[in-house]
Design a protein around this motif. Structure first.
Motif, short mmCIF file in Angstrom:
data_model
loop_
_atom_site.label_atom_id
_atom_site.label_comp_id
_atom_site.label_asym_id
_atom_site.label_seq_id
_atom_site.Cartn_x
_atom_site.Cartn_y
_atom_site.Cartn_z
N PRO A 25 64.20 -4.89 39.44
CA PRO A 25 62.53 -4.76 39.81
C PRO A 25 62.67 -3.34 38.79
O PRO A 25 61.28 -3.21 38.23
CB PRO A 25 63.21 -4.11 41.17
CG PRO A 25 64.39 -4.71 41.74
CD PRO A 25 65.46 -5.27 40.37
N GLU A 26 63.46 -2.81 38.26
CA GLU A 26 63.52 -1.83 37.46
C GLU A 26 62.23 -2.24 36.60
O GLU A 26 61.66 -2.14 35.10
CB GLU A 26 64.05 -0.36 37.43
CG GLU A 26 63.92 0.03 36.34
CD GLU A 26 65.51 1.15 35.68
OE1 GLU A 26 65.12 2.23 34.91
OE2 GLU A 26 65.86 1.73 36.82
N ARG A 27 63.06 -3.33 35.42
CA ARG A 27 62.56 -4.15 34.37
C ARG A 27 61.75 -4.29 34.19
O ARG A 27 60.71 -4.31 33.15
CB ARG A 27 63.73 -5.08 34.22
CG ARG A 27 65.30 -4.76 33.19
CD ARG A 27 66.27 -5.28 33.07
NE ARG A 27 67.20 -4.46 33.01
CZ ARG A 27 68.38 -5.59 32.85
NH1 ARG A 27 68.33 -6.95 31.76
NH2 ARG A 27 69.33 -4.87 32.24
N ALA A 28 60.99 -5.41 36.14
CA ALA A 28 60.33 -6.16 35.97
C ALA A 28 59.07 -5.40 35.87
O ALA A 28 57.78 -5.17 35.62
CB ALA A 28 60.44 -6.83 37.25
N SER A 29 59.34 -3.66 36.81
CA SER A 29 58.20 -2.83 36.93
C SER A 29 57.60 -2.37 35.42
O SER A 29 56.99 -2.66 35.15
CB SER A 29 58.46 -1.84 37.96
OG SER A 29 57.62 -0.87 37.80
N ARG A 30 58.19 -2.19 34.51
CA ARG A 30 57.68 -1.76 33.21
C ARG A 30 56.83 -3.28 32.67
O ARG A 30 56.06 -2.68 31.83
CB ARG A 30 58.93 -1.05 32.56
CG ARG A 30 59.44 -0.02 32.71
CD ARG A 30 61.29 0.10 31.78
NE ARG A 30 61.48 1.09 32.34
CZ ARG A 30 62.78 1.51 32.42
NH1 ARG A 30 63.83 0.59 31.25
NH2 ARG A 30 63.43 2.98 32.32
N LEU A 31 57.66 -4.41 32.29
CA LEU A 31 56.61 -5.44 32.40
C LEU A 31 55.63 -5.44 32.96
O LEU A 31 54.10 -5.93 32.31
CB LEU A 31 57.58 -6.72 31.93
CG LEU A 31 58.84 -6.86 31.42
CD1 LEU A 31 59.40 -8.39 31.86
CD2 LEU A 31 58.30 -6.69 29.90
N GLU A 32 55.52 -5.55 34.42
CA GLU A 32 54.36 -5.17 34.88
C GLU A 32 52.99 -3.97 34.77
O GLU A 32 51.82 -4.92 34.58
CB GLU A 32 54.38 -4.98 36.35
CG GLU A 32 54.89 -6.51 36.78
CD GLU A 32 55.56 -6.63 38.30
OE1 GLU A 32 55.80 -5.59 38.69
OE2 GLU A 32 56.18 -7.79 38.97
N ARG A 33 53.91 -3.52 34.01
CA ARG A 33 53.07 -2.23 33.39
C ARG A 33 52.39 -2.25 32.33
O ARG A 33 51.21 -1.61 31.75
CB ARG A 33 53.40 -0.84 33.83
CG ARG A 33 53.29 0.14 34.96
CD ARG A 33 54.12 1.02 34.97
NE ARG A 33 55.71 1.42 34.83
CZ ARG A 33 56.76 2.41 34.97
NH1 ARG A 33 56.16 3.17 34.49
NH2 ARG A 33 57.85 1.67 34.47
N LEU A 34 53.37 -2.77 31.34
CA LEU A 34 52.75 -3.27 30.03
C LEU A 34 51.55 -3.69 29.87
O LEU A 34 50.59 -4.17 29.58
CB LEU A 34 54.25 -3.30 29.21
CG LEU A 34 53.51 -3.90 28.13
CD1 LEU A 34 53.34 -2.46 27.33
CD2 LEU A 34 54.79 -5.32 27.19
N ARG A 35 51.78 -5.20 31.36
CA ARG A 35 50.79 -6.27 31.32
C ARG A 35 49.02 -5.46 32.19
O ARG A 35 48.40 -6.29 31.45
CB ARG A 35 51.25 -7.36 32.03
CG ARG A 35 50.34 -8.70 32.53
CD ARG A 35 51.08 -9.49 33.50
NE ARG A 35 50.30 -10.77 33.68
CZ ARG A 35 48.97 -11.17 33.81
NH1 ARG A 35 47.89 -10.04 33.80
NH2 ARG A 35 48.27 -12.43 33.84
N ALA A 36 49.54 -4.81 32.98
CA ALA A 36 48.47 -4.79 33.84
C ALA A 36 47.60 -3.43 32.62
O ALA A 36 46.25 -3.32 31.99
CB ALA A 36 48.47 -3.41 35.09
N LEU A 37 48.33 -2.87 31.06
CA LEU A 37 47.21 -1.80 29.90
C LEU A 37 46.83 -3.02 29.58
O LEU A 37 45.77 -2.46 28.56
CB LEU A 37 49.04 -1.18 29.87
CG LEU A 37 48.50 -0.31 28.48
CD1 LEU A 37 49.88 0.70 27.79
CD2 LEU A 37 48.46 -0.90 26.96
N VAL A 38 47.65 -4.23 28.95
CA VAL A 38 47.29 -4.66 28.25
C VAL A 38 45.24 -5.68 28.67
O VAL A 38 44.44 -5.60 27.68
CB VAL A 38 48.04 -6.10 27.33
CG1 VAL A 38 47.15 -6.96 26.87
CG2 VAL A 38 48.98 -5.28 26.77
#
Length: 465
Positions: A25-38
């Protein structure tokens, strides 16, 4: 080394040691935030990149940077939980009932050096793999794309703690300092020449490296190819980002006597894609005056040494806008600079061959390329070229598209690089795939210890027969 760069690294290392294996879940949260950033800032980032290049169309950034970045993140979000699970492995018969497994673990702090040609995708792609593997990430952006670099740094600061992801901006000296940090893994994308320096700096800390370099990527038009389609796909691959692509076709090998046909077809294709090239907003400019001058010199030197230039447009290269229309070169020789250096621009040498064996021999006589493109319908010819050449990656009957496949590794070989990433291959690159042997309480290995005697000899006769 700048104090802040080292402090950032030390903070990341400390954070990594406090939480060595982040849960999914912590890794997925970072990936989701990176996706939202893009996705939330795609227009602003495209505008910054266009300003850095003098002109690059929004659509090209969408296609070549935003789309693969998002696709890679989505792929990692779908599969990352499975990638991080322990993997059972068979145990040798004589060691049973013990068990064996592979435990993927984050390496710790990963460094990523990003080139100027695709500053978004070539940052987000490796970041995705490193974050999915549970690492902290430091990214060095190129000084040739300063507007994008500053924007990206500000967006990352707003979305992530500095001990999770940090962006470093600066000149070549900052890049040298960055490469000398004791990362747990360092990924560099750029030229072969600079790759030597990066690997040398990393070796001082025994830092493992992934090098995504370049070289001379050939496009072979086979004797059984759909010729017109081949020309179109080669031109598409060569003119994307005005040829400033590490896997762009660097030269064409085609059957003898077909050079003029190729030139005529290429001119028609280019005119259809980029009408009125002098003011067409769809055509990307060369990134800097230095790179523009280098391309002019490459073409001029080749012509002075006997090559013939066939422009695909009536427009001459324009230093003011750094718009460089494509030009074909025929009559090139192996010793010319244009056939020795990676071109990284819209100059395309065309080399004739008599037989497919000659084409294969030509490729094999040069350093192994990052990409190879083959246009051919005959299955036997395709199989022969695939088995008799070595390249970092291949697209058959197209160009560039192998890099967009998240289930395929992307990487070079020999002078074009080492290591690979994308998808699960990237997860493994940025993980320690720890092998674990778990002994059973009912193990019989106690029989294999001194004092050696008849029991030992009988057991060894079973093992060694």
């Amino acid at each position: 080394m700048t104090q802040h760069m080292r402090q950032t690294f030390d903070a990341m290392r400390a954070a990594s040691l406090r939480a060595q294996t982040p849960p999914w879940p912590e890794r997925a949260s970072r990936l989701e935030r990176l996706r939202a950033l893009v996705t939330s800032n795609r227009k602003e980032m495209a505008a910054a990149i266009s300003a850095d290049f003098h002109n690059r169309p929004f659509q090209e950034t969408e296609l070549a940077e935003v789309f693969p970045s998002i696709a890679g993140i989505d792929h990692a979000l779908r599969h990352g939980r499975k990638w991080m699970r322990p993997q059972r492995r068979a145990t040798g018969l004589w060691f049973k009932p013990a068990s064996s497994r592979i435990l993927p673990q984050p390496l710790g702090v990963v460094g990523i050096v990003v080139p100027w040609n695709y500053p978004l995708n070539l940052a987000v792609g490796p970041m995705t793999a490193a974050l999915a593997a549970g690492n902290r990430v430091m990214v060095k952006q190129s000084e040739f794309t300063p507007r994008f670099a500053e924007l990206f740094a500000s967006l990352v600061r707003a979305s992530f703690a500095e001990d999770a992801i940090a962006i470093v901006n600066g000149d070549a000296e900052a890049a040298r300092e960055f490469s000398s940090l004791p990362f747990d893994h360092l990924l560099f994308t750029g030229s072969t020449a600079v790759g030597h320096h990066v690997m040398r700096a990393a070796s001082e800390n025994l830092t493992p490296v992934t090098l995504e370099l370049g070289g001379k990527s050939p496009a072979i038009i086979g004797p059984g190819a759909n010729f017109e389609k081949a020309v179109e796909r080669i031109l598409v691959g060569k003119t994307l980002n005005a040829g400033q692509t590490c896997i762009a076709p660097d030269y064409v090998l085609l059957p003898e006597g077909q050079q003029q046909r190729f030139a005529d077809s290429a001119r028609r294709v280019f005119a259809a894609m980029y009408p009125d090239i002098s003011s067409n907003p769809d055509y990307t400019s060369i990134v800097s005056p230095r790179h523009f001058s280098r391309l002019q010199e490459l073409a001029a030197t080749a012509q002075a040494q006997g090559a013939s230039a066939i422009p695909l447009s009536d427009m001459a290269p324009d230093a003011a806008t750094r718009r460089f229309p494509p030009v074909l070169l025929t009559g090139v020789q192996a010793g010319m600079r244009v056939m020795q250096e990676e071109i990284f621009g819209p100059i395309l040498p065309v080399v004739a061959y008599r037989t497919i064996e000659d084409a294969i021999a030509y490729v094999n006589a040069h350093p192994r390329p990052l990409a190879l493109y083959l246009f051919e319908k005959n299955r036997a010819t395709i199989d022969r070229v695939m088995h008799e050449t070595v390249a970092g990656g291949v697209s058959i009957n197209d160009t560039l598209l192998h890099i967009a496949q998240d289930n395929l590794p992307f990487g070079g070989v020999g002078a074009s690089g080492m290591g690979a990433y994308h998808g699960e291959y990237g997860f493994q690159t940025f993980s320690k795939m720890k092998p674990i042997f778990h002994q059973s309480a009912f193990s019989g290995v106690g029989l294999f210890k001194p004092p050696y005697g008849k029991t030992f000899e009988r057991m060894m006769r079973w093992l060694v027969r």
